[in-house]
Motif scaffolding. Structure first.
Motif, PDB file in Angstrom:
ATOM      1  N   UNK A  77      20.736  63.598 -43.621  1.00  0.00           N
ATOM      2  CA  UNK A  77      20.952  64.138 -44.964  1.00  0.00           C
ATOM      3  C   UNK A  77      20.462  63.175 -46.035  1.00  0.00           C
ATOM      4  N   UNK A  78      20.746  61.884 -45.839  1.00  0.00           N
ATOM      5  CA  UNK A  78      20.293  60.885 -46.799  1.00  0.00           C
ATOM      6  C   UNK A  78      18.773  60.793 -46.868  1.00  0.00           C
ATOM      7  N   UNK A  79      18.120  60.864 -45.714  1.00  0.00           N
ATOM      8  CA  UNK A  79      16.658  60.790 -45.691  1.00  0.00           C
ATOM      9  C   UNK A  79      16.035  62.024 -46.341  1.00  0.00           C
ATOM     10  N   UNK A  80      16.592  63.199 -46.059  1.00  0.00           N
ATOM     11  CA  UNK A  80      16.083  64.429 -46.676  1.00  0.00           C
ATOM     12  C   UNK A  80      16.225  64.351 -48.189  1.00  0.00           C
ATOM     13  N   UNK A  81      17.360  63.843 -48.650  1.00  0.00           N
ATOM     14  CA  UNK A  81      17.584  63.707 -50.093  1.00  0.00           C
ATOM     15  C   UNK A  81      16.552  62.765 -50.721  1.00  0.00           C
ATOM     16  N   UNK A  82      16.260  61.667 -50.053  1.00  0.00           N
ATOM     17  CA  UNK A  82      15.253  60.732 -50.586  1.00  0.00           C
ATOM     18  C   UNK A  82      13.878  61.377 -50.647  1.00  0.00           C
ATOM     19  N   UNK A  83      13.552  62.191 -49.660  1.00  0.00           N
ATOM     20  CA  UNK A  83      12.248  62.872 -49.655  1.00  0.00           C
ATOM     21  C   UNK A  83      12.155  63.844 -50.825  1.00  0.00           C
ATOM     22  N   UNK A  84      13.192  64.662 -50.996  1.00  0.00           N
ATOM     23  CA  UNK A  84      13.156  65.691 -52.033  1.00  0.00           C
ATOM     24  C   UNK A  84      13.174  65.082 -53.431  1.00  0.00           C
ATOM     25  N   UNK A  90       8.519  56.499 -46.766  1.00  0.00           N
ATOM     26  CA  UNK A  90       9.304  55.772 -45.772  1.00  0.00           C
ATOM     27  C   UNK A  90      10.378  56.657 -45.158  1.00  0.00           C
ATOM     28  N   UNK A  91      10.989  57.515 -45.966  1.00  0.00           N
ATOM     29  CA  UNK A  91      12.011  58.432 -45.468  1.00  0.00           C
ATOM     30  C   UNK A  91      11.381  59.478 -44.539  1.00  0.00           C
ATOM     31  N   UNK A  92      10.175  59.911 -44.882  1.00  0.00           N
ATOM     32  CA  UNK A  92       9.470  60.869 -44.019  1.00  0.00           C
ATOM     33  C   UNK A  92       9.194  60.239 -42.653  1.00  0.00           C
ATOM     34  N   UNK A  93       8.692  58.998 -42.671  1.00  0.00           N
ATOM     35  CA  UNK A  93       8.416  58.299 -41.405  1.00  0.00           C
ATOM     36  C   UNK A  93       9.690  58.108 -40.598  1.00  0.00           C
ATOM     37  N   UNK A  94      10.790  57.781 -41.292  1.00  0.00           N
ATOM     38  CA  UNK A  94      12.062  57.569 -40.597  1.00  0.00           C
ATOM     39  C   UNK A  94      12.562  58.864 -39.956  1.00  0.00           C
ATOM     40  N   UNK A  95      12.352  59.980 -40.637  1.00  0.00           N
ATOM     41  CA  UNK A  95      12.775  61.265 -40.070  1.00  0.00           C
ATOM     42  C   UNK A  95      11.936  61.623 -38.847  1.00  0.00           C
ATOM     43  N   UNK A  96      10.632  61.329 -38.901  1.00  0.00           N
ATOM     44  CA  UNK A  96       9.788  61.555 -37.721  1.00  0.00           C
ATOM     45  C   UNK A  96      10.308  60.728 -36.538  1.00  0.00           C
TER      46      UNK A  96
END
Length: 370
Positions: A77-84, A90-96
């Motif tokens: 949830x935190x990574x998605x929020x950072x992306x949006x 960096x958040x996109x890479x972390x989610x991958x």
């Protein structure tokens, strides 16, 4: 609703013990806020959650699925929020990376796809949804998101085909109908858009709350294209589809009809504006916009009557009538630039006479010329 939630109950802002009535009330409240026109991604997420949880079999299947650990869900949830919010690579890479770590979890990949779609990286979002659909080719939701991403990235034929596939997989998928109708509308194919919406409304022979946004989109198209008689039929069908015992559905429909009433007022169709406001009154007499709309109708009716009087006045110069028509959008000259040039020439050639004519007309027809 938070845009980064992966849980359907959180998406609808209800507890896991929510009753069918609580689910419906939450859905109708949220789609008033997140309409398919103003926030299509959020609308789709809310609709998907309701479509799943309102079906007893789908809800049992959803409840039986294994959930990600709470700490992983919070991290996602935190990574998605950072992306949006920040388009954080960096958040996109972390989610991958999380997708690789939890290869069996489709939720993480879905969250990544939604986030990429929200920041308009549609080709990448399409790739994510394509992988999801390959894993679960019977999932209408994945097909819808994939089709919409393909359309947004320019892969028109593939996108349309995937949306049609989503409808075949789930004939009640209102989001797929709306996406497909939106494609036709964007390409000025209003007839095809209306056919798609009709198919969605009558897909299962029963009109329910998920069909209401289809009705509203249909009304918007008919209003924009001046299909007045058909629009009245659609509005009556909408009214008949909402039982008096369902105030939540009435509130939703009334709130969505307000901008349509304004379209009629601006198009100088006080008859249709009155018709829509009366419909709103029947659906939800407590709607906060009713009072303002009613006041505007009184003013609009005065203007409409005044304009008719101006056109019937033989003493009013033709150039003033033409000017009034040009301003109001009624019988607008095909060549607006030439019209303006000719009007300018008239005023310069006989300024005193023109000023007197203008002053007299303003006195006699203030409602039409103000």
């Amino acid at each position: 609703m938070t845009s980064n939630t992966l849980d359907y109950y959180e998406a609808l802002q209800v507890p896991a013990t929510a009753t069918p009535q609580q689910l419906k009330s939450a859905y109708l409240r949220l789609v008033r806020e997140f309409t398919p026109e103003s926030n299509p991604e959020q609308f789709r997420l809310v609709s998907e959650a309701y479509r799943t949880l309102s079906n007893s079999d789908k809800r049992k299947e959803y409840d039986s699925q294994e959930r990600l650990p709470e700490d992983v869900l919070e991290r996602v949830s935190g990574l998605v929020e950072r992306i949006i919010e920040h388009e954080d690579q960096g958040a996109i890479d972390a989610l991958w990376n999380l997708c690789d770590e939890h290869a069996d979890s489709r939720d993480i990949r879905f969250g990544l796809g939604v986030a990429l779609d929200r920041i308009e990286r549609h080709e990448e979002a399409g790739m994510v949804f394509s992988l999801l659909f390959e894993d679960d080719p019977g999932n209408s939701t994945y097909a819808t998101w994939l089709g919409d991403s393909l359309l947004k990235s320019g892969a028109t034929l593939e996108g349309v085909q995937k949306l049609k596939e989503a409808i075949v997989l789930d004939k009640d998928n209102s989001d797929a109908y709306l996406c497909l109708a939106g494609y036709h509308t964007d390409n000025e194919e209003d007839y095809s858009a209306l056919k798609v919406l009709d198919r969605g409304i009558h897909a299962d022979g029963v009109v329910d709350v998920q069909d209401l946004p289809l009705f509203i989109r249909k009304l918007l198209i008919q209003a924009r294209t001046s299909q007045w008689a058909a629009l009245e039929d659609t509005a009556r069908a909408l009214r008949d589809a909402i039982p008096d015992s369902d105030p939540d559905a009435g509130r939703y429909a009334a709130s969505q009809l307000a901008p349509i009433a304004n379209i009629f007022a601006n198009a100088e169709r006080p008859d249709l504006a009155h018709f829509t406001v009366e419909l709103m009154q029947q659906l939800d007499s407590s709607n906060p916009e009713l009072k303002e709309l009613a006041a505007g109708l009184k003013e609009g009716a005065s203007f409409y009557r005044g304009r008719v009087a101006l056109y019937k006045d033989d003493s009013a110069p033709s150039w003033i009538k033409a000017l009034a028509a040009f301003w109001s959008g009624d019988e607008v000259p095909e060549d607006a630039d030439q019209f303006s040039t000719n009007l300018d020439a008239i005023l310069k050639s006989r300024p005193e006479e023109s000023l007197a004519e203008w002053t007299q007309c303003k006195s006699r027809h203030s409602a039409a010329l103000k």
